[in-house]
Design a protein around this motif. Structure first.
Motif, PDB file in Angstrom:
ATOM      1  N   VAL A 108      61.207 -39.764 -46.620  1.00  0.00           N
ATOM      2  CA  VAL A 108      59.978 -39.777 -47.177  1.00  0.00           C
ATOM      3  C   VAL A 108      58.858 -40.196 -46.157  1.00  0.00           C
ATOM      4  CG1 VAL A 108      58.443 -40.687 -48.855  1.00  0.00           C
ATOM      5  CG2 VAL A 108      60.700 -40.111 -49.554  1.00  0.00           C
ATOM      6  N   SER A 109      58.000 -39.502 -45.691  1.00  0.00           N
ATOM      7  CA  SER A 109      56.935 -39.689 -44.805  1.00  0.00           C
ATOM      8  C   SER A 109      56.142 -40.509 -45.359  1.00  0.00           C
ATOM      9  CB  SER A 109      56.107 -38.392 -44.448  1.00  0.00           C
ATOM     10  OG  SER A 109      55.463 -37.894 -45.391  1.00  0.00           O
ATOM     11  N   ILE A 110      55.602 -41.630 -44.560  1.00  0.00           N
ATOM     12  CA  ILE A 110      54.521 -42.431 -44.874  1.00  0.00           C
ATOM     13  C   ILE A 110      53.346 -42.187 -43.701  1.00  0.00           C
ATOM     14  CG2 ILE A 110      53.609 -44.746 -44.875  1.00  0.00           C
ATOM     15  CD1 ILE A 110      56.202 -45.903 -45.963  1.00  0.00           C
ATOM     16  N   THR A 111      52.197 -41.911 -43.934  1.00  0.00           N
ATOM     17  CA  THR A 111      50.922 -41.779 -43.472  1.00  0.00           C
ATOM     18  C   THR A 111      50.503 -42.816 -43.113  1.00  0.00           C
ATOM     19  OG1 THR A 111      50.885 -39.551 -44.600  1.00  0.00           O
ATOM     20  CG2 THR A 111      48.838 -40.180 -43.250  1.00  0.00           C
ATOM     21  N   PRO A 112      50.463 -43.111 -41.790  1.00  0.00           N
ATOM     22  CA  PRO A 112      49.893 -44.578 -40.954  1.00  0.00           C
ATOM     23  C   PRO A 112      48.417 -44.797 -41.474  1.00  0.00           C
ATOM     24  CG  PRO A 112      51.379 -43.737 -39.413  1.00  0.00           C
ATOM     25  CD  PRO A 112      51.356 -42.513 -40.591  1.00  0.00           C
ATOM     26  N   SER A 113      47.440 -43.559 -41.365  1.00  0.00           N
ATOM     27  CA  SER A 113      46.082 -43.742 -41.370  1.00  0.00           C
ATOM     28  C   SER A 113      45.790 -43.805 -42.854  1.00  0.00           C
ATOM     29  CB  SER A 113      45.258 -42.339 -40.942  1.00  0.00           C
ATOM     30  OG  SER A 113      45.882 -41.254 -41.529  1.00  0.00           O
ATOM     31  N   LEU A 131      56.438 -48.806 -48.294  1.00  0.00           N
ATOM     32  CA  LEU A 131      57.558 -48.869 -47.158  1.00  0.00           C
ATOM     33  C   LEU A 131      58.499 -49.661 -47.579  1.00  0.00           C
ATOM     34  CD1 LEU A 131      58.897 -48.335 -44.511  1.00  0.00           C
ATOM     35  CD2 LEU A 131      57.141 -50.000 -43.540  1.00  0.00           C
ATOM     36  N   LYS A 132      58.256 -50.986 -48.076  1.00  0.00           N
ATOM     37  CA  LYS A 132      59.184 -51.891 -48.720  1.00  0.00           C
ATOM     38  C   LYS A 132      60.125 -51.262 -49.921  1.00  0.00           C
ATOM     39  CE  LYS A 132      57.149 -56.210 -48.019  1.00  0.00           C
ATOM     40  NZ  LYS A 132      56.023 -57.176 -48.608  1.00  0.00           N
ATOM     41  N   MET A 133      59.266 -50.622 -50.715  1.00  0.00           N
ATOM     42  CA  MET A 133      60.032 -49.909 -52.072  1.00  0.00           C
ATOM     43  C   MET A 133      60.819 -49.070 -51.583  1.00  0.00           C
ATOM     44  SD  MET A 133      57.472 -49.941 -55.529  1.00  0.00           S
ATOM     45  CE  MET A 133      58.892 -49.005 -56.587  1.00  0.00           C
ATOM     46  N   LEU A 134      60.495 -48.141 -50.529  1.00  0.00           N
ATOM     47  CA  LEU A 134      61.462 -46.889 -50.134  1.00  0.00           C
ATOM     48  C   LEU A 134      62.472 -47.476 -49.585  1.00  0.00           C
ATOM     49  CD1 LEU A 134      58.764 -44.584 -48.530  1.00  0.00           C
ATOM     50  CD2 LEU A 134      59.975 -44.201 -50.697  1.00  0.00           C
ATOM     51  N   LEU A 135      62.334 -48.491 -48.775  1.00  0.00           N
ATOM     52  CA  LEU A 135      63.622 -48.946 -48.022  1.00  0.00           C
ATOM     53  C   LEU A 135      64.550 -49.842 -49.234  1.00  0.00           C
ATOM     54  CD1 LEU A 135      62.516 -51.152 -45.055  1.00  0.00           C
ATOM     55  CD2 LEU A 135      64.273 -49.112 -45.295  1.00  0.00           C
TER      56      LEU A 135
ATOM     57  N   THR B  85      59.996 -32.970 -53.448  1.00  0.00           N
ATOM     58  CA  THR B  85      58.564 -32.980 -54.202  1.00  0.00           C
ATOM     59  C   THR B  85      57.527 -33.288 -53.330  1.00  0.00           C
ATOM     60  OG1 THR B  85      60.022 -33.252 -55.914  1.00  0.00           O
ATOM     61  CG2 THR B  85      57.485 -33.258 -56.302  1.00  0.00           C
ATOM     62  N   HIS B  86      57.629 -34.641 -52.627  1.00  0.00           N
ATOM     63  CA  HIS B  86      56.610 -35.143 -51.935  1.00  0.00           C
ATOM     64  C   HIS B  86      56.443 -34.240 -50.587  1.00  0.00           C
ATOM     65  CE1 HIS B  86      54.239 -37.730 -49.156  1.00  0.00           C
ATOM     66  NE2 HIS B  86      55.166 -37.738 -48.417  1.00  0.00           N
TER      67      HIS B  86
END
Lengths: 271, 271
Positions: A108-113, A131-135, B85-86
């Motif tokens: 799952v990508s996390i967009t830094p900006s 980020l915490k929840m994804l991990l 999906t994301h």
């Protein structure tokens, strides 16, 4: 799909350099073969609690430079330049995500900006709850160097290396792996200087000594930019997180390091 | 590039429905012509303090449904389903951003799942500092319906409509414009019922009355899904923010509404 508490996660933070997944000699030139190979290596390694950060290479860098995004807000033309720089980074990230997800990696990508604001180029505010929840849920979060907003400069560039260091320190990472396009950290630029000597192992003390020598000996970074990257990781090393620098352009090197096997590279440890 | 204080911004929030920019009858089918036309209309309107939110259409919806993402974490196979999906939503967003940025619109995407966590499907935590800063600096922030993390369900789907309502209320928007693939809100589904009557103007009271009638008369939404969307916007209307529903598949309708001109559509106001 329940995970462990965050303190038990001790993630591995893997950086994939922009020079590995793009051809820096041409603008917007992706190395799709490298991306697919790395996605396969990451999938096959199948290690838990992994966070990936990738660089911008020939996507982010030329535009960031053209519009002087790193230096902050100066003139009107930079506005669409900021938009473009961020956009091309999302495109490069999308290609990487594609390669991972089609191999059934729950990335799952996390967009830094979208969740980070810097102050004079340093991360000031980082909404890291996703980020915490994804991990915790067993996903593989993927972040990247990005054009971000800055409370002093208006906007700037957040390097993947700073992200790696901050995430590793914040989440008490087990280790950092830095995948680059050379075999490790050398005492000179190995792409230019044939006699450059690679360090196999460095302690924090040795690294600092080396840094002060390099500072005195040259105005520019004689290691071909590698030392600047490493300096960014010093705070993580101080926290006792070991850093392995490895050649990610060579097949199976990243896979082996992920699996804890020995390959040619530079290991940096606190002591 | 300095902006006004946030209280003076009073943004316009424009929703572009997924049925406008994708063909919902085919999976992952983008309507590139519609995206390009809308990007041009938005560029030509050139209004300040605009926020765009777009839907998922044939990108987000089929995958979200296939993996039952909205219902939350139930089985292992959903994990990569959430990733997919994301990911497809970021791809659709990327196509929209492309169209805007190549027209020199200083648009910047904000990834909802990177800064929003829901609780039972409702936005619980929203790191909106980047959105605020982008608006203040004269950028055009673009968000979208997304697969997000949820403190109760593990994950779920955050609709673009909920995003519109929350952003409009939080930022005290001047108005909400909802671009859909029909001319406005009807008393029946205009795609099925030829005699369906369109409402030109509705007050909050009239809308509530209509809602209770519809609730009693049918198990499903007789307006073809439109009423569900509108119900999501009730809280914004209660805050005094007018909502205009307009056909975004018809050339220049969105442009005219952005410029404050009259076109066929439904206007919903508090009184």
């Amino acid at each position: 799909m329940k995970g462990l508490g965050l303190s038990e996660l001790k993630p591995t933070v893997l950086k994939i350099g922009g020079s590995v997944i793009t051809d820096k000699s041409k603008e917007l030139e992706v190395r799709m073969q490298a991306i697919n190979r790395l996605a396969q290596e990451i999938r096959d390694a199948n290690i838990p609690n992994l966070v990936i950060v990738h660089g911008g290479g020939s996507f982010g860098h030329p535009l960031a430079q053209q519009y002087a995004i790193k230096e902050g807000v100066k003139e009107e033309v930079q506005r669409v330049g900021f938009s473009e720089t961020h956009h091309v980074m999302t495109v490069l990230n999308g290609l990487f995500m594609d390669a991972l997800i089609w191999r059934n990696v729950p990335a799952v990508s996390i967009t830094p900006s979208s969740c980070i604001i810097t102050k004079n180029g340093r991360i000031q505010c980082f909404e890291d709850a996703p980020l915490k929840m994804l991990l915790k849920m067993g996903f593989l979060p993927v972040l990247y160097g990005d054009a971000v907003l800055d409370t002093k400069l208006g906007f700037t560039i957040l390097s993947g290396d700073q992200l790696v260091s901050v995430i590793a320190t914040k989440f008490n990472a087990e280790r950092i792996i830095i995948g680059v396009d050379v075999d490790g950290l050398y005492d000179a630029d190995p792409k230019v200087e044939k006699k450059a000597k690679m360090f196999k192992h460095l302690t924090l003390e040795e690294l600092k000594e080396l840094q002060s020598k390099l500072d005195k000996s040259a105005a520019c970074d004689v290691t071909g930019g590698m030392f600047g990257k490493i300096a960014e990781l010093l705070s993580a090393t101080k926290h006792g997180i070991p850093v392995t620098i490895v050649n990610a352009t060579k097949p199976n090197y990243v896979h082996k390091v992920l699996k804890g096997k020995k390959v040619k590279g530079t290991l940096i440890e606190k002591e």
